[in-house]
Design an enzyme around this catalytic site. Structure first.
Site, PDB file in Angstrom:
ATOM      1  N   SER A   1       0.826  -1.209   0.000  1.00  0.00           N
ATOM      2  CA  SER A   1       0.000   0.000   0.000  1.00  0.00           C
ATOM      3  C   SER A   1       0.856   1.253   0.000  1.00  0.00           C
ATOM      4  O   SER A   1       1.968   1.251   0.540  1.00  0.00           O
ATOM      5  CB  SER A   1      -0.887   0.022   1.250  1.00  0.00           C
ATOM      6  OG  SER A   1      -2.124  -0.580   1.023  1.00  0.00           O
ATOM      7  N   PRO A   2       0.326   2.341  -0.564  1.00  0.00           N
ATOM      8  CA  PRO A   2       1.031   3.628  -0.445  1.00  0.00           C
ATOM      9  C   PRO A   2       1.050   4.064   1.016  1.00  0.00           C
ATOM     10  O   PRO A   2       0.015   4.074   1.684  1.00  0.00           O
ATOM     11  CB  PRO A   2       0.184   4.572  -1.305  1.00  0.00           C
ATOM     12  CG  PRO A   2      -1.158   3.923  -1.391  1.00  0.00           C
ATOM     13  CD  PRO A   2      -0.932   2.450  -1.319  1.00  0.00           C
TER      14      PRO A   2
ATOM     15  N   CYS B   1       2.631   7.161   3.418  1.00  0.00           N
ATOM     16  CA  CYS B   1       3.352   8.430   3.489  1.00  0.00           C
ATOM     17  C   CYS B   1       4.566   8.298   4.399  1.00  0.00           C
ATOM     18  O   CYS B   1       4.458   7.834   5.533  1.00  0.00           O
ATOM     19  CB  CYS B   1       2.430   9.532   4.006  1.00  0.00           C
ATOM     20  SG  CYS B   1       1.163  10.011   2.813  1.00  0.00           S
TER      21      CYS B   1
ATOM     22  N   ALA C   1       1.231   8.526  -1.360  1.00  0.00           N
ATOM     23  CA  ALA C   1       0.441   9.629  -1.896  1.00  0.00           C
ATOM     24  C   ALA C   1       1.375  10.748  -2.346  1.00  0.00           C
ATOM     25  O   ALA C   1       2.085  11.337  -1.538  1.00  0.00           O
ATOM     26  CB  ALA C   1      -0.528  10.147  -0.838  1.00  0.00           C
TER      27      ALA C   1
ATOM     28  N   GLN D   1       0.738   6.463  -6.281  1.00  0.00           N
ATOM     29  CA  GLN D   1      -0.568   7.046  -5.992  1.00  0.00           C
ATOM     30  C   GLN D   1      -0.492   8.562  -6.185  1.00  0.00           C
ATOM     31  O   GLN D   1       0.356   9.230  -5.595  1.00  0.00           O
ATOM     32  CB  GLN D   1      -0.981   6.726  -4.550  1.00  0.00           C
ATOM     33  CG  GLN D   1      -2.393   7.166  -4.206  1.00  0.00           C
ATOM     34  CD  GLN D   1      -2.721   6.936  -2.742  1.00  0.00           C
ATOM     35  OE1 GLN D   1      -2.132   7.570  -1.877  1.00  0.00           O
ATOM     36  NE2 GLN D   1      -3.653   6.043  -2.469  1.00  0.00           N
TER      37      GLN D   1
ATOM     38  N   TYR E   1      -9.241  13.375   1.508  1.00  0.00           N
ATOM     39  CA  TYR E   1      -8.491  14.289   0.657  1.00  0.00           C
ATOM     40  C   TYR E   1      -9.396  14.794  -0.475  1.00  0.00           C
ATOM     41  O   TYR E   1     -10.568  14.448  -0.552  1.00  0.00           O
ATOM     42  CB  TYR E   1      -7.201  13.627   0.184  1.00  0.00           C
ATOM     43  CG  TYR E   1      -6.296  13.281   1.359  1.00  0.00           C
ATOM     44  CD1 TYR E   1      -5.904  14.264   2.268  1.00  0.00           C
ATOM     45  CD2 TYR E   1      -5.874  11.976   1.593  1.00  0.00           C
ATOM     46  CE1 TYR E   1      -5.106  13.963   3.360  1.00  0.00           C
ATOM     47  CE2 TYR E   1      -5.080  11.657   2.691  1.00  0.00           C
ATOM     48  CZ  TYR E   1      -4.696  12.657   3.572  1.00  0.00           C
ATOM     49  OH  TYR E   1      -3.919  12.360   4.665  1.00  0.00           O
TER      50      TYR E   1
ATOM     51  N   ARG F   1      -8.263   4.432  -5.353  1.00  0.00           N
ATOM     52  CA  ARG F   1      -8.512   4.123  -3.941  1.00  0.00           C
ATOM     53  C   ARG F   1      -9.681   4.965  -3.463  1.00  0.00           C
ATOM     54  O   ARG F   1      -9.712   6.183  -3.658  1.00  0.00           O
ATOM     55  CB  ARG F   1      -7.280   4.393  -3.077  1.00  0.00           C
ATOM     56  CG  ARG F   1      -7.570   4.266  -1.572  1.00  0.00           C
ATOM     57  CD  ARG F   1      -6.326   4.159  -0.707  1.00  0.00           C
ATOM     58  NE  ARG F   1      -5.881   2.769  -0.633  1.00  0.00           N
ATOM     59  CZ  ARG F   1      -4.982   2.326   0.251  1.00  0.00           C
ATOM     60  NH1 ARG F   1      -4.432   3.159   1.115  1.00  0.00           N
ATOM     61  NH2 ARG F   1      -4.614   1.061   0.258  1.00  0.00           N
TER      62      ARG F   1
ATOM     63  N   ARG G   1       0.938  -1.575   7.292  1.00  0.00           N
ATOM     64  CA  ARG G   1       1.682  -1.696   8.548  1.00  0.00           C
ATOM     65  C   ARG G   1       2.440  -3.011   8.667  1.00  0.00           C
ATOM     66  O   ARG G   1       3.539  -3.050   9.223  1.00  0.00           O
ATOM     67  CB  ARG G   1       0.739  -1.515   9.737  1.00  0.00           C
ATOM     68  CG  ARG G   1       0.292  -0.073   9.941  1.00  0.00           C
ATOM     69  CD  ARG G   1      -0.699   0.042  11.082  1.00  0.00           C
ATOM     70  NE  ARG G   1      -1.077   1.438  11.322  1.00  0.00           N
ATOM     71  CZ  ARG G   1      -2.021   2.093  10.658  1.00  0.00           C
ATOM     72  NH1 ARG G   1      -2.679   1.485   9.678  1.00  0.00           N
ATOM     73  NH2 ARG G   1      -2.304   3.353  10.942  1.00  0.00           N
TER      74      ARG G   1
END
Length: 354
Positions: A22-23, A25, A57, A99, A181, A229, A323
């Site tokens: 997963s993206p 940050c 992102a 992303q 967002y 997403r 994670r």
């Protein structure tokens, strides 16, 4: 044959397994440019056996950054800083994805480990933009309500970022329409209270995000995939719902989107998220079955057998993990051993296989 370690095809792109990073940050860029941290962070997950690794992102414009330390893609210098990463990912047989995002009304904060509070004017704050002049929460600035010009410019920023992503060597892009967002803000009636053609009805609220998706799908090479997403629910009464997500996903399918990456939440502090193991999987399953589109499951998926069973039961097509990859960059190598799959290790690591 393990479903988790079976290949999957997106247009002309074949991914070697269904374990996707997963993206996440990292808040470690300088002027939007990737640093050595990004190469090691993303590269180690490719060494660990992930089929697809997605960069975090990445802001399509300076004012679209969550923080001043976000990755960005609005100039060629930033694209060139990403090329060593995509080259290394490919060398490991891993698909490189990125992303593309705009933070909307949640833009302009400190990085999380410095408190995450909004920047002050002395610290370089800017006026954020959003569908309506409604702040994310009390200590955030009210965003400027976007005009048609603002929407056109933002759409062009996304298009420019996709061009730069291709220049950087990425093989897939994901449009960020989740977690409160900008594009998610247009979708939710909580953050979008416009009275023009972009507000009110579900059809109107979907209009701008769909326009961005349609244009990016047209610009991105036809043989390569585009993901989206979404936050499948706001977890707020009267907010965006899973039923809305099903309708929206049907429209995304019509414009050629290849996969829906199904997350949730993030729009407003009053959310009431019922967190638990695999808590978002049912939403990915519902969209997959009702829309007949590929979906990715994400959220507290930790064990190899859990991930395998999600795919065996037809609840999703791929597994996005975040994670757990922070805890263990080599999760796929260990998962293969648990599932009895004879997965090739990098030759440099072969001596540790047994």
């Amino acid at each position: 044959m393990s479903q988790l370690f079976s290949p999957i095809q997106f247009r002309d792109l074949k991914v070697k397994n269904r374990i996707f990073v997963s993206p996440m940050c990292q808040y470690s860029a300088k002027d939007g440019k990737a640093q050595q941290w990004h190469l090691i962070h993303l590269g180690s997950r490719a060494v660990g056996g992930a089929g697809l690794v997605m960069a975090e992102a990445t802001a399509v414009s300076p004012d679209g950054r969550i923080s001043l330390a976000d990755l960005g893609l609005w100039n060629e210098e930033q694209a060139m800083a990403l090329r060593p990463i995509t080259k290394f990912l490919r060398s490991q047989g891993t698909i490189s994805a990125i992303q593309l995002a705009h933070a909307g009304r949640k833009a302009g904060t400190h990085i999380p480990w410095e408190g995450g509070k909004p920047l002050s004017s002395e610290e370089g704050a800017w006026i954020p933009i959003g569908p309506s002049a409604l702040s994310y929460k009390d200590n955030y600035q009210d965003p400027a309500e976007m005009s048609e010009y603002d929407m056109q410019k933002t759409q062009q920023d996304f298009e420019n970022a996709s061009r730069l992503a291709l220049m950087a060597g990425f093989q897939a892009i994901e449009i960020h329409m989740a977690h409160g967002y900008l594009l998610h803000e247009f979708l939710s009636p909580i953050s979008n209270q416009r009275t023009d053609g972009y507000g009110g009805s579900l059809e109107n609220r979907m209009k701008f995000p769909l326009r961005v998706a349609k244009n990016l799908r047209l610009m991105w090479p036809g043989e390569l995939p585009v993901f989206v997403r979404i936050s499948a629910t706001d977890w707020i009464e009267g907010g965006w719902s899973i039923e809305d997500s099903v309708i929206f996903s049907r429209e995304l399918k019509k414009v050629g989107i290849d996969l829906i990456d199904v997350s949730s939440g993030g729009l407003a502090p009053q959310q009431q998220i019922k967190v638990g193991p695999l808590y978002q999987v049912p939403m990915a399953e519902k969209i997959r079955k009702e829309v007949k589109i590929m979906t990715g499951a994400v959220g507290m998926i930790r064990k190899a057998q859990e991930a395998e069973q999600i795919l065996v039961d037809g609840k999703a097509d791929v597994i996005f993990m975040a994670r757990e990859f922070l805890r263990n960059p080599y999760w796929p190598l260990h998962a293969a051993q648990e599932l009895g799959v004879n997965l090739s290790w990098p030759p440099q690591y072969e001596r540790a296989k047994d």
